[in-house]
Design a protein around this motif. Structure first.
Motif, PDB file in Angstrom:
ATOM      1  N   THR A  47       0.784  -1.236  -0.007  1.00 30.39           N
ATOM      2  CA  THR A  47      -0.030  -0.015  -0.161  1.00 30.39           C
ATOM      3  C   THR A  47       0.845   1.299  -0.113  1.00 30.39           C
ATOM      4  O   THR A  47       0.666   2.229  -0.759  1.00 30.39           O
ATOM      5  N   PRO A  48       1.899   1.478   0.850  1.00 29.96           N
ATOM      6  CA  PRO A  48       2.901   2.645   0.871  1.00 29.96           C
ATOM      7  C   PRO A  48       3.375   2.731  -0.415  1.00 29.96           C
ATOM      8  O   PRO A  48       3.558   3.921  -1.161  1.00 29.96           O
ATOM      9  N   GLU A  83       0.866   4.181  -2.892  1.00 32.76           N
ATOM     10  CA  GLU A  83       0.605   5.456  -2.621  1.00 32.76           C
ATOM     11  C   GLU A  83       1.591   6.095  -3.364  1.00 32.76           C
ATOM     12  O   GLU A  83       1.582   7.434  -3.613  1.00 32.76           O
ATOM     13  N   TYR A  84       2.930   5.822  -2.946  1.00 34.67           N
ATOM     14  CA  TYR A  84       4.164   6.683  -3.155  1.00 34.67           C
ATOM     15  C   TYR A  84       4.133   6.814  -4.702  1.00 34.67           C
ATOM     16  O   TYR A  84       4.342   7.874  -5.342  1.00 34.67           O
ATOM     17  N   THR A 133       1.064   8.879  -6.102  1.00 35.01           N
ATOM     18  CA  THR A 133       1.150  10.362  -5.819  1.00 35.01           C
ATOM     19  C   THR A 133       2.207  11.149  -6.654  1.00 35.01           C
ATOM     20  O   THR A 133       2.014  12.114  -7.439  1.00 35.01           O
ATOM     21  N   PRO A 167      -4.454  -2.175  -3.382  1.00 35.26           N
ATOM     22  CA  PRO A 167      -4.041  -0.958  -2.795  1.00 35.26           C
ATOM     23  C   PRO A 167      -3.234   0.057  -3.968  1.00 35.26           C
ATOM     24  O   PRO A 167      -3.558   0.885  -3.912  1.00 35.26           O
ATOM     25  N   ALA A 199      -4.806   3.566  -4.971  1.00 32.51           N
ATOM     26  CA  ALA A 199      -3.963   4.782  -4.842  1.00 32.51           C
ATOM     27  C   ALA A 199      -3.991   5.554  -5.964  1.00 32.51           C
ATOM     28  O   ALA A 199      -3.906   6.731  -5.934  1.00 32.51           O
ATOM     29  N   THR A 221      -7.232   7.556  -6.818  1.00 33.36           N
ATOM     30  CA  THR A 221      -7.064   8.676  -5.547  1.00 33.36           C
ATOM     31  C   THR A 221      -6.380   9.723  -6.348  1.00 33.36           C
ATOM     32  O   THR A 221      -6.560  10.789  -6.168  1.00 33.36           O
ATOM     33  N   GLY A 222      -5.279   9.278  -6.663  1.00 31.96           N
ATOM     34  CA  GLY A 222      -4.018  10.355  -7.271  1.00 31.96           C
ATOM     35  C   GLY A 222      -4.620  11.093  -8.289  1.00 31.96           C
ATOM     36  O   GLY A 222      -4.424  12.317  -8.505  1.00 31.96           O
TER      37      GLY A 222
END
Length: 512
Positions: free
Chosen positions: A74-75, A78-79, A82, A192, A196, A199-200
């Protein structure tokens, strides 16, 4: 040192929670198997002990894997999401979305279970790679949909029409497999990353529909594997599909039992390493060209990768050595009974509890409850999914016994779901199609599928056309049930607005 110690203590707590979640997912299936083993499908004590050990390994593996997905995958998602979206350059974002889609798909545990079932017909890695390419292409399409503000229902209609038109040119043996591939693809590894990215991309827009359009990426990514496997079928044109059925092992003592599991360990250690290594390499390459991550966070992610690796290895050993042979054996035994119709209620019972225990279903019900401000209770949503999946598994078993084509169910099912997309609020359409992969979790691929294959072999049906397809049935159900709840929400909201309007008119009359 203190910070690392706090990490370890926190991880111990989270691991226990994840193992409890996994236990609640697996134990209903284990109890049903126990009941079957002491009634209609007795097995040798050594094989039963192998199954019990498999249950324990699956529980621990799922716990470690989900912890690794939370702390690493997940991180990373997201990284990457983003960082890529900050560029706001489509020509950069699109190829990265494709690469991410391919890399995360090859490490999905459910997909590996499915691919290993076909090792006698097609190279498992060829199937996995084809599915990965399908996800990558449709992740790019999903990204472009948000950027270009294309309504999801229109795109779903076009894509599924394309799927069913293409199905007329695909060998019958590959059609159930293609739909099963779409069901097992979007799991704990890929979701995930996909969320992400969604969302981005949504954050790039500031209009009122941006948050709604953030949903639906998973829905589109489930279509890609169906099409890519169909294309694979057109290329290979196989006359039949042979499954690599796991035979019941002969276990005379505890030493044999231990050797049985240890023999498989190197194979799965290698497979999982090949699956995860590209993601880790991609992350560090991205570190060189993108926004830098703090050293502490990198260490945390690497620890999460270790959890993911260990979890996947343990899970796959438990499934392939403990679950698959017993599931296939029970299916064969029940299929050979004079009253083999009991597989229909047994399948419904398994389907009911599989969905009830699936952790992702609890996340989904909470999400819908929050979106509707409590208009759709979590209990109602969960119960509708449980009943819907129970019915779909029952139908999947019935079609095996009666030798009915899967398209006789999928075409009307998807037609109903697609009609609903033009009636219900778009947010429910996105959630419904996103959740198709939620219902078809690890237990569906590792127990229901071998159970169906066993029944199919026992009653003398074509394994390719009748044995596969259970995952497809399970993945189809939420498309209808959640949109029905969306329709209920729409009606309730309309009634509340009418009541509110009547009250306002009455108050105005009183004032006058």
């Amino acid at each position: 040192m203190k910070r690392h110690a706090s990490f370890i203590r926190a991880d111990r707590t989270i691991i226990s929670e994840k193992v409890k979640e996994a236990f609640s997912s697996v134990i209903p299936i284990a109890l049903i198997v126990l009941a079957l083993c002491v009634s209609v499908s007795p097995i040798e004590s050594g094989v039963f002990l192998a199954f019990v050990l498999g249950v324990l390994l699956v529980v621990v593996g799922m716990g470690l894997f989900t912890l690794g997905a939370d702390t690493a995958m997940t991180p990373i998602g997201e990284y990457v999401g983003t960082s890529v979206m900050r560029t706001k350059r489509i020509w950069i974002i699109a190829p990265i979305c494709f690469i991410v889609g391919v890399l995360i798909t090859v490490s999905e545990p459910d997909l590996q279970v499915l691919a290993n079932q076909l090792s006698n017909t097609i190279n498992p890695w060829l199937l996995i790679l084809a599915v990965g390419v399908g996800v990558g292409v449709f992740l790019v399409i999903a990204f472009l949909r948000i950027v270009l503000k294309i309504r999801l229902s229109y795109l779903l209609m076009i894509c599924y029409l394309g799927v069913f038109v293409l199905s007329f040119f695909v060998p019958d043996a590959f059609i159930p497999l293609a739909f099963d591939s779409g069901g097992v693809t979007t799991g704990p590894m890929s979701v995930p990353f996909i969320i992400a990215i969604g969302t981005g991309v949504a954050a790039m827009r500031s209009d009122k529909d941006a948050d709604t359009d953030g949903f639906g990426l998973t829905a589109l990514c489930s279509i890609g594997p169906i099409l890519s496997v169909m294309v694979l079928g057109i290329i290979f044109q196989p006359e039949k599909i042979e499954t690599s059925t796991k035979v019941l092992p002969v276990i005379s003592d505890s030493k044999k039992l231990l050797q049985l599991y240890l023999t498989e360990l190197p194979h799965y250690m290698k497979e999982v390493a090949i699956a995860l290594l590209p993601i880790v390499v991609f992350f560090f390459v991205f570190q060189l060209v993108g926004q830098k991550v703090q050293k502490q966070q990198i260490i945390r992610i690497l620890v999460g990768v270790v959890y993911t690796y260990l979890g996947l290895v343990v899970f796959l050993i438990g499934v392939n050595v403990g679950f698959l042979p017993v599931g296939t054996f029970i299916g064969k035994t029940i299929g050979g009974l004079s009253y083999n119709w009991i597989i229909v209620p047994i399948g419904m019972l398994v389907g009911f509890f599989v969905v009830a225990a699936e952790p992702a279903v609890h996340v989904l019900t909470k999400q819908v409850f929050e979106i509707t401000s409590g208009a759709i209770p979590q209990k109602a949503l969960r119960l509708s999914l449980m009943i819907g999946v129970a019915v779909s598994v029952g139908l999947a078993m019935l079609r095996i016994l009666l030798d009915i084509s899967i398209m006789n169910f999928l075409i009307p099912g998807y037609a109903i779901a697609l009609v609903f997309t033009f009636i219900v609020p778009e947010i429910f359409t996105a959630i419904a199609f996103d959740s198709g992969g939620v219902a078809s979790g690890a237990m569906t691929a590792s127990f229901l599928m071998p159970l169906a294959l066993g029944v199919c072999e026992s009653v003398g049906r074509n394994i390719a056309t009748e044995g596969f397809g259970v995952v497809a049935f399970v993945a189809m159900t939420p498309l209808i049930t959640i949109q029905i709840l969306g329709l209920v929400y729409k009606i309730k909201t309309h009634k509340l607005k009418k009541i509110e309007k009547s009250k306002n008119i009455a108050e105005e009359d009183i004032i006058e």
